[in-house]
Enzyme design. Structure first.
Site, PDB file in Angstrom:
ATOM      1  N   CYS A 114     174.719   8.770  90.801  1.00  0.00           N
ATOM      2  CA  CYS A 114     174.443   9.267  89.453  1.00  0.00           C
ATOM      3  C   CYS A 114     175.747   9.440  88.665  1.00  0.00           C
ATOM      4  O   CYS A 114     176.358   8.459  88.260  1.00  0.00           O
ATOM      5  CB  CYS A 114     173.610  10.546  89.504  1.00  0.00           C
ATOM      6  SG  CYS A 114     172.816  10.925  87.926  1.00  0.00           S
ATOM      7  N   HIS A 208     169.158   9.336  92.744  1.00  0.00           N
ATOM      8  CA  HIS A 208     169.580  10.345  93.707  1.00  0.00           C
ATOM      9  C   HIS A 208     168.959  10.071  95.080  1.00  0.00           C
ATOM     10  O   HIS A 208     167.931  10.672  95.427  1.00  0.00           O
ATOM     11  CB  HIS A 208     169.182  11.741  93.214  1.00  0.00           C
ATOM     12  CG  HIS A 208     170.030  12.243  92.110  1.00  0.00           C
ATOM     13  ND1 HIS A 208     171.157  13.021  92.328  1.00  0.00           N
ATOM     14  CD2 HIS A 208     169.963  12.059  90.768  1.00  0.00           C
ATOM     15  CE1 HIS A 208     171.730  13.309  91.163  1.00  0.00           C
ATOM     16  NE2 HIS A 208     171.019  12.741  90.205  1.00  0.00           N
ATOM     17  N   GLU A 210     169.740  11.171  97.842  1.00  0.00           N
ATOM     18  CA  GLU A 210     169.698  12.393  98.665  1.00  0.00           C
ATOM     19  C   GLU A 210     168.409  13.187  98.449  1.00  0.00           C
ATOM     20  O   GLU A 210     168.101  14.103  99.226  1.00  0.00           O
ATOM     21  CB  GLU A 210     170.920  13.274  98.382  1.00  0.00           C
ATOM     22  CG  GLU A 210     170.856  14.132  97.149  1.00  0.00           C
ATOM     23  CD  GLU A 210     171.113  13.408  95.837  1.00  0.00           C
ATOM     24  OE1 GLU A 210     171.073  14.066  94.782  1.00  0.00           O
ATOM     25  OE2 GLU A 210     171.362  12.189  95.863  1.00  0.00           O
TER      26      GLU A 210
END
Length: 228
Positions: A114, A208, A210
């Site tokens: 990002c 993202h 994660e």
């Protein structure tokens, strides 16, 4: 087998709360180290520091992740601040740009997530769009949208099919930095991944990972950090 050491840049907040404490903190959402660990690496947090130390820090790492976070200061890419651009995070900007440049010089495998992808673009002379709509569900809520790889790119070799990705951003790549190529797009044409061609692993993704279950991008970084 020794697992590769992956440095992950962190937030630097003036106030954070845990237990009975409310103090300034260098912090990172747990999804980042968990993703590194799931991909086979060991995560090391890299809070903002003097940019002059970046090269020596990167020299001790096997790989580098530049995490998401606040908007990049527009002055970093020669633009005037627009009304919807967030407040500057100058310590993070300076530190993370220095980390990125050190990794590019040393050939250390690099993944920008990002904001990290946006900084990779800025580090190479690119610019950013300061506001786009449709890539954030709501304040503090991750959305999801499809991303399509560009055939023949490193990203397409890692994730060859269209995938839905967790997304939360309102800025994006405008002019690509020197040497970078787009390697994935959203349906509205937004550049969703960038990379440097060649043998060096230097990849940025706008979403993202994660916050999702797909570990392939991080696994590719860890594999490169292991010399694979």
């Amino acid at each position: 087998m020794v697992k590769p050491l992956i440095g992950v840049s962190t937030y630097l907040e003036s106030r954070a709360s845990w237990g009975v404490w409310e103090l300034p903190a260098a912090l990172l959402p747990a999804g980042y180290p968990r993703l590194v660990q799931a991909a086979g690496g060991i995560a090391a947090m890299l809070p903002p520091d003097d940019p002059s130390h970046a090269a020596s820090v990167v020299a001790r790492l096997d790989g580098l992740v530049v995490a998401g976070g606040p908007d990049v200061e527009p002055e970093r890419y020669g633009a005037e601040r627009e009304p919807r651009t967030g407040p500057p995070a100058r310590e993070r900007d300076a530190w993370e740009l220095a980390l990125i440049r050190a990794a590019l010089v040393s050939g250390t495998p690099l993944l920008g997530i990002c904001r990290g992808m946006q900084l990779l673009n800025v580090a190479l002379g690119g610019t950013l769009v300061q506001h786009i709509d449709g890539h954030t569900e709501d304040v503090g809520v991750f959305g999801a949208h499809p991303v399509t790889p560009v055939a023949g790119t490193r990203y397409a070799a890692v994730v060859p099919e269209e995938t839905y990705v967790p997304t939360y951003h309102h800025q994006a790549v405008d002019r690509l930095g020197e040497g970078l190529r787009a390697s994935a797009h959203a349906t509205d044409g937004t550049v969703e991944a960038v990379e440097l061609p060649g043998d060096r692993f230097a990849l940025g993704v706008q979403w993202h990972p994660e916050m999702g279950e797909d570990v392939r991008v991080m696994t590719a970084l860890v594999r490169a950090a292991s010399g694979g």
